[in-house]
Design an enzyme around this catalytic site. Structure first.
Site, mmCIF file in Angstrom:
data_model
loop_
_atom_site.group_PDB
_atom_site.id
_atom_site.type_symbol
_atom_site.label_atom_id
_atom_site.label_comp_id
_atom_site.label_asym_id
_atom_site.label_seq_id
_atom_site.Cartn_x
_atom_site.Cartn_y
_atom_site.Cartn_z
ATOM 1 N N CYS A 111 0.821 -1.228 0.000
ATOM 2 C CA CYS A 111 0.000 0.000 0.000
ATOM 3 C C CYS A 111 0.851 1.272 0.000
ATOM 4 C CB CYS A 111 -0.937 0.009 1.208
ATOM 5 S SG CYS A 111 -1.992 -1.443 1.258
ATOM 6 N N HIS A 255 -3.157 6.965 2.512
ATOM 7 C CA HIS A 255 -3.671 5.706 1.963
ATOM 8 C C HIS A 255 -5.033 5.421 2.598
ATOM 9 C CE1 HIS A 255 -4.395 1.624 1.090
ATOM 10 N NE2 HIS A 255 -3.999 1.161 2.253
ATOM 11 N N ASN A 285 -10.534 -0.291 0.151
ATOM 12 C CA ASN A 285 -9.075 -0.118 0.189
ATOM 13 C C ASN A 285 -8.507 -0.576 -1.156
ATOM 14 O OD1 ASN A 285 -6.317 -0.588 0.525
ATOM 15 N ND2 ASN A 285 -6.536 -1.336 2.623
HETATM 16 N N1 ACO Z 1 -18.617 -9.176 9.409
HETATM 17 C C1 ACO Z 1 -19.060 -9.494 10.630
HETATM 18 N N2 ACO Z 1 -18.246 -9.881 11.625
HETATM 19 C C2 ACO Z 1 -16.939 -9.974 11.374
HETATM 20 C C3 ACO Z 1 -16.398 -9.650 10.107
HETATM 21 C C4 ACO Z 1 -17.312 -9.241 9.116
HETATM 22 N N3 ACO Z 1 -16.905 -8.919 7.859
HETATM 23 N N4 ACO Z 1 -15.074 -9.806 10.149
HETATM 24 C C5 ACO Z 1 -14.764 -10.205 11.388
HETATM 25 N N5 ACO Z 1 -15.887 -10.309 12.132
HETATM 26 C C6 ACO Z 1 -16.014 -10.714 13.526
HETATM 27 C C7 ACO Z 1 -14.860 -11.573 13.977
HETATM 28 O O1 ACO Z 1 -15.056 -12.932 13.673
HETATM 29 C C8 ACO Z 1 -14.885 -11.328 15.467
HETATM 30 O O2 ACO Z 1 -15.897 -12.109 16.038
HETATM 31 P P1 ACO Z 1 -15.698 -12.783 17.492
HETATM 32 O O3 ACO Z 1 -15.513 -11.639 18.435
HETATM 33 O O4 ACO Z 1 -16.950 -13.552 17.676
HETATM 34 O O5 ACO Z 1 -14.457 -13.630 17.355
HETATM 35 C C9 ACO Z 1 -15.314 -9.866 15.590
HETATM 36 O O6 ACO Z 1 -15.969 -9.560 14.341
HETATM 37 C C10 ACO Z 1 -14.148 -8.916 15.790
HETATM 38 O O7 ACO Z 1 -13.154 -9.234 14.828
HETATM 39 P P2 ACO Z 1 -11.806 -8.444 14.772
HETATM 40 O O8 ACO Z 1 -10.954 -9.001 13.681
HETATM 41 O O9 ACO Z 1 -11.237 -8.376 16.149
HETATM 42 O O10 ACO Z 1 -12.361 -7.000 14.343
HETATM 43 P P3 ACO Z 1 -11.641 -5.628 14.394
HETATM 44 O O11 ACO Z 1 -12.364 -4.726 15.290
HETATM 45 O O12 ACO Z 1 -10.155 -5.747 14.590
HETATM 46 O O13 ACO Z 1 -11.890 -5.105 12.913
HETATM 47 C C11 ACO Z 1 -10.674 -4.802 10.862
HETATM 48 C C12 ACO Z 1 -11.321 -5.806 11.821
HETATM 49 C C13 ACO Z 1 -11.749 -3.910 10.282
HETATM 50 C C14 ACO Z 1 -9.976 -5.581 9.772
HETATM 51 C C15 ACO Z 1 -9.646 -3.963 11.683
HETATM 52 O O14 ACO Z 1 -8.750 -4.780 12.379
HETATM 53 C C16 ACO Z 1 -8.883 -3.028 10.793
HETATM 54 O O15 ACO Z 1 -9.405 -2.051 10.339
HETATM 55 N N6 ACO Z 1 -7.605 -3.317 10.603
HETATM 56 C C17 ACO Z 1 -6.785 -2.553 9.683
HETATM 57 C C18 ACO Z 1 -6.361 -3.476 8.619
HETATM 58 C C19 ACO Z 1 -6.429 -2.908 7.264
HETATM 59 O O16 ACO Z 1 -6.977 -1.856 6.983
HETATM 60 N N7 ACO Z 1 -5.855 -3.682 6.376
HETATM 61 C C20 ACO Z 1 -5.850 -3.354 5.004
HETATM 62 C C21 ACO Z 1 -4.643 -3.866 4.332
HETATM 63 S S1 ACO Z 1 -3.194 -3.147 4.973
HETATM 64 C C22 ACO Z 1 -3.317 -1.555 4.652
HETATM 65 O O17 ACO Z 1 -3.986 -1.136 3.757
HETATM 66 C C23 ACO Z 1 -2.553 -0.671 5.529
#
Ligand code: ACO
Length: 329
Positions: A111, A255, A285
């Site tokens: 990214c 980004h 993204n």
């Molecule tokens: N829909 C519904 N529930 C979901 C989904 C979904 N799409 N995805 C995960 N869950 C559930 C999980 O299973 C988990 O359930 P549980 O508590 O029963 O186990 C719960 O939601 C929480 O999951 P987490 O992974 O802990 O959710 P989090 O709050 O961390 O959000 C996210 C996930 C949005 C990916 C967050 O971590 C984030 O924004 N990270 C940044 C990563 C990113 O942007 N990456 C892009 C590529 S790298 C870059 O561009 C820099």
């Protein structure tokens, strides 16, 4: 001489996938996706490729700059989702645009790729080697996404953005660029082709995993923590290097990973959120395409004027980061 942006362009594939439609593939909800990421929809390729999108964005940037393709001396395509490896996507763009005098190569810094490619092009121009360069970020992430993994497939979208850089007299601006390979496991994508008939024991497991999982895998929370810690630091470092105050920057073009990351960076930077434009709601993204797509939207929307100073910043897999000051001419 220094590099100035003479034109911008972008291309977004027409097929829209709303959050609701993702329920056909995974257990999720529009509310969950909006609350956690800010994403409402994304655009995905149907018959486009990384190169075809790159060429369309590149052509738009050339038209915007009023520069003929034949006068380009270099084309750099940043991509982390190349439809093919050889010829490189920059060569495919060269052919499509008729940029017969341009050298070509692709660059991958996930990214951070577009900002890294921009910095590379600036260095070529400052060295005196080239005068006109087309820099493109193009991604077909929907093709390297596991549509059964709800932790990642909701995040990504496809598209391309481009800038034309030209040499002009002016004062050089410093950039910031770096990496932390020790954190690389937080975001991976195996090519699936890493084997030979002679045995590669150290890699066997990775190759097997890669073949099975030639998709993006991510530790979302690790990436989130990295982004909200690192990006404010590099903005601070960049401004110090250029003797600039935060208030002198009109827009911080980050980004577009998700709205929560951008909001957290704005808060830690102590600047109003209105200075951090976002379009992740519409496109998801798009990795290394997100910064040039947003830049093009701002330019075409008349939001950027001569003399405005912008910060562009990429961060992501590797882990990598890169940030530059852009003064609009
Ligand atoms: N829909 C519904 N529930 C979901 C989904 C979904 N799409 N995805 C995960 N869950 C559930 C999980 O299973 C988990 O359930 P549980 O508590 O029963 O186990 C719960 O939601 C929480 O999951 P987490 O992974 O802990 O959710 P989090 O709050 O961390 O959000 C996210 C996930 C949005 C990916 C967050 O971590 C984030 O924004 N990270 C940044 C990563 C990113 O942007 N990456 C892009 C590529 S790298 C870059 O561009 C820099």
């Amino acid at each position: 001489m220094i590099a100035v942006i003479r034109g911008t362009g972008s291309y977004i594939p027409p097929r829209v996938v709303e959050n609701e439609e993702l329920k056909n593939y995974i257990e999720t909800s529009d509310t969950w996706i909006r609350e956690r990421t800010g994403i409402e929809r994304r655009h995905v390729v149907t018959d486009d490729t990384v190169a075809s999108m790159a060429a369309k964005a590149g052509r738009a940037a050339l038209e915007n700059a009023g520069i003929q393709a034949e006068s380009l001396e270099l084309i750099i395509v940043s991509t982390t989702s190349p439809t093919q490896m050889i010829p490189c996507n920059a060569c495919l763009v060269q052919k499509e645009l008729g940029a017969v005098n341009a050298s070509c190569f692709d660059l991958n810094a996930a990214c951070s790729g577009f900002v890294t490619a921009y910095q590379t092009a600036c260095a070529y121009i400052e060295s005196g080697l080239y005068q006109k360069i087309l820099v493109i970020g193009s991604e077909a992430l929907s093709c390297i996404t596991d549509w059964s993994d709800r932790g990642t497939c909701i995040l990504f979208g496809d598209g391309a953005g481009a800038v034309v850089l030209a040499a002009e007299k002016g004062k050089k601006q410093e950039s910031v660029c770096g990496a932390d390979g020790s954190m690389g496991d937080a975001l991976t994508l195996y090519s699936g082709y890493l084997s030979n008939p002679f045995g590669t024991p150290v890699q066997e497991e990775a190759v097997a995993d890669g073949r099975k999982n030639a998709f993006v895998r991510m530790d979302g929370q690790a990436i989130f923590r990295f982004a909200v810690r690192k990006v404010p630091q590099i903005i601070e470092e960049l401004l110090q290097k250029n003797n600039l105050q935060k208030e002198e920057i009109k827009y911080y073009i980050l980004h577009q990973a998700n709205t929560r990351i951008v909001e957290a960076v704005a808060k830690r930077t102590g600047q109003p959120i209105g200075k951090f434009p976002m379009n992740v709601q519409e496109y998801g993204n798009t990795s290394s395409a997100s910064v040039p797509i947003l830049l093009d939207e701002l330019c075409r929307g008349g939001k950027v004027r001569t003399g405005d100073r912008l910060v562009i910043a990429g961060f992501g897999g590797g882990l990598t980061w890169a940030a530059s000051v852009v003064t609009w001419r």
